[in-house]
Design a protein around this motif. Structure first.
Motif, PDB file in Angstrom:
ATOM      1  N   ARG A  24      43.170 -35.408  -4.796  1.00 50.06           N
ATOM      2  CA  ARG A  24      44.529 -35.026  -4.419  1.00 50.06           C
ATOM      3  C   ARG A  24      44.435 -34.066  -3.395  1.00 50.06           C
ATOM      4  O   ARG A  24      43.563 -33.158  -3.486  1.00 50.06           O
ATOM      5  CB  ARG A  24      45.111 -34.167  -5.881  1.00 50.06           C
ATOM      6  N   ARG A  25      45.386 -34.113  -2.463  1.00 47.06           N
ATOM      7  CA  ARG A  25      45.589 -33.060  -1.388  1.00 47.06           C
ATOM      8  C   ARG A  25      47.036 -32.960  -1.289  1.00 47.06           C
ATOM      9  O   ARG A  25      47.534 -33.589  -0.457  1.00 47.06           O
ATOM     10  CB  ARG A  25      45.016 -33.783  -0.146  1.00 47.06           C
ATOM     11  N   GLU A  26      47.256 -31.924  -1.894  1.00 49.95           N
ATOM     12  CA  GLU A  26      48.853 -31.751  -1.836  1.00 49.95           C
ATOM     13  C   GLU A  26      49.115 -30.165  -1.710  1.00 49.95           C
ATOM     14  O   GLU A  26      48.264 -29.206  -1.853  1.00 49.95           O
ATOM     15  CB  GLU A  26      49.598 -31.936  -3.343  1.00 49.95           C
ATOM     16  N   LYS A  27      50.037 -30.041  -0.825  1.00 48.36           N
ATOM     17  CA  LYS A  27      50.238 -28.587  -0.372  1.00 48.36           C
ATOM     18  C   LYS A  27      50.947 -27.809  -1.701  1.00 48.36           C
ATOM     19  O   LYS A  27      51.395 -28.194  -2.270  1.00 48.36           O
ATOM     20  CB  LYS A  27      51.634 -28.711   0.695  1.00 48.36           C
ATOM     21  N   GLY A  32      42.729 -29.196  -6.326  1.00 46.70           N
ATOM     22  CA  GLY A  32      43.042 -30.740  -6.359  1.00 46.70           C
ATOM     23  C   GLY A  32      42.245 -31.227  -7.605  1.00 46.70           C
ATOM     24  O   GLY A  32      42.498 -30.921  -8.552  1.00 46.70           O
TER      25      GLY A  32
END
Length: 347
Positions: A24-27, A32
């Motif tokens: 996961r690479r979410e702002k 993650g």
């Protein structure tokens, strides 16, 4: 349409799709984590018996059949799509045999709509999300997916009929079939006019049944003489055999014994099937020849003899009555179907 009753094909089920390695690479999300989805399952190989087919000719030109593989997994825990099943449509009465010395029967599809999953597709591989644990917070391992199964098989078609016509070549079988059914079998004044089986539907009084005509048998057919005995498989499933003997053939008793010997040599229960014996083409000989034929066949063990002429119509109604009476199981099925159609009423 060309007739083919045996074919060898290669089949392979689909491999499973590979699992994904993803994180996961979410702002605004501080931590993650793995989110690789699993791969999809490969397609199965399924055989299905369908109506409207009476030959395996399509498999002469398409001998390698493979089901598609499953799609790979993806991030966000997305599981890959499964491979579409490969449904191989075959005629009703098709046997699937292993490609070994014994040719062992794997499946026998004798009913319309009958299906069998012969090879299962490979399972999809695990994505890295499935490996996450309290001690393995960022796994990178995944599985590639399992391979599909593969094999060579033989397809053998045995036509489904209620009555089978047997006899020496040029005994009048095709003429008989054309006279009592809507078939258009080739007729000629030479042996082996029929080179592959023919089917026809007989509609006689309240009875309806399927009749099969196969190429004629000669002495040594079980050892490959003439066309051989390979087409006898098409009368294995019949309930009754109609044995035609040419009244003008010269030696009716020898003709009768020759065919009976070949049926016994073939086996598969053909020699034990109920049999109706008939002299064909009786309109072409005089009464003296007929009387000699009757005596010789009686001495050969024929207890009841019918005398018919398909062209002149002599004895045809009588032999059809005898055939219909010898098919009690078929008559019972027809009655049950008729009862099912008439029992329900909206009133």
């Amino acid at each position: 349409m060309h007739f083919l009753d045996q074919a060898k094909i290669y089949i392979k089920s689909g491999a499973g799709g590979p699992g994904a390695v993803s994180f996961r690479r979410e702002k605004y999300i501080e931590f993650g984590g793995p989110d690789g989805g699993d791969g999809g399952k490969g397609g199965d190989v399924i055989f299905e018996a369908v109506p409207g087919l009476n030959t395996l000719i399509d498999f002469r030109y398409t001998q390698h059949l493979k089901a598609p593989r499953g799609k790979g997994g993806a991030g966000r825990n997305q599981t890959g799509a499964g491979g579409k099943d490969l449904v191989i449509k075959v005629p009703v009465g098709t046997q699937i045999l292993a490609d070994d010395e014994e040719r062992s029967v794997i499946a026998d599809l004798t009913k319309e709509g009958e299906r069998i999953v012969l090879l299962e597709g490979g399972m999809g591989g695990r994505g890295n999300a499935s490996y996450k644990s309290s001690t393995n917070r960022a796994p990178r391992q995944h599985q590639p997916g399992m391979d599909g199964e593969e094999m060579w098989v033989w397809l053998r078609l045995k036509l489904l009929a209620d009555v089978g016509l047997v006899g020496l070549p040029n005994a009048g079988k095709s003429t008989f079939l054309n006279a009592v059914t809507n078939a258009k079998a080739k007729v000629g004044a030479y042996p082996f006019t029929t080179i592959h089986p023919k089917l026809g539907v007989v509609m006689h009084k309240n009875a309806e049944f399927v009749m099969a005509d196969i190429p004629g048998l000669i002495e040594g057919a079980a050892d490959g003489a003439g066309i051989g005995d390979r087409f006898l498989g098409h009368v294995e499933r019949t309930q009754l055999l109609v044995h035609l003997i040419d009244a003008d053939g010269g030696d009716p008793a020898k003709a009768y014994r020759t065919v009976r010997s070949e049926l016994e040599a073939y086996g598969a229960g053909l020699e034990d099937k109920e049999e109706i014996v008939a002299l064909s083409r009786v309109d072409t000989v005089d009464e003296g020849v007929l009387d000699i034929a009757r005596q010789e066949l009686a001495a050969a063990g024929v207890k009841q003899l019918h005398e018919v002429s398909a062209l002149a119509g002599t004895g045809m109604q009588t032999i059809l009555d005898a055939i219909a009476q010898r098919l009690p199981e078929k008559a019972r099925e027809d009655e049950e179907e008729a009862g099912e159609d008439t029992t329900w009423s909206p009133l």
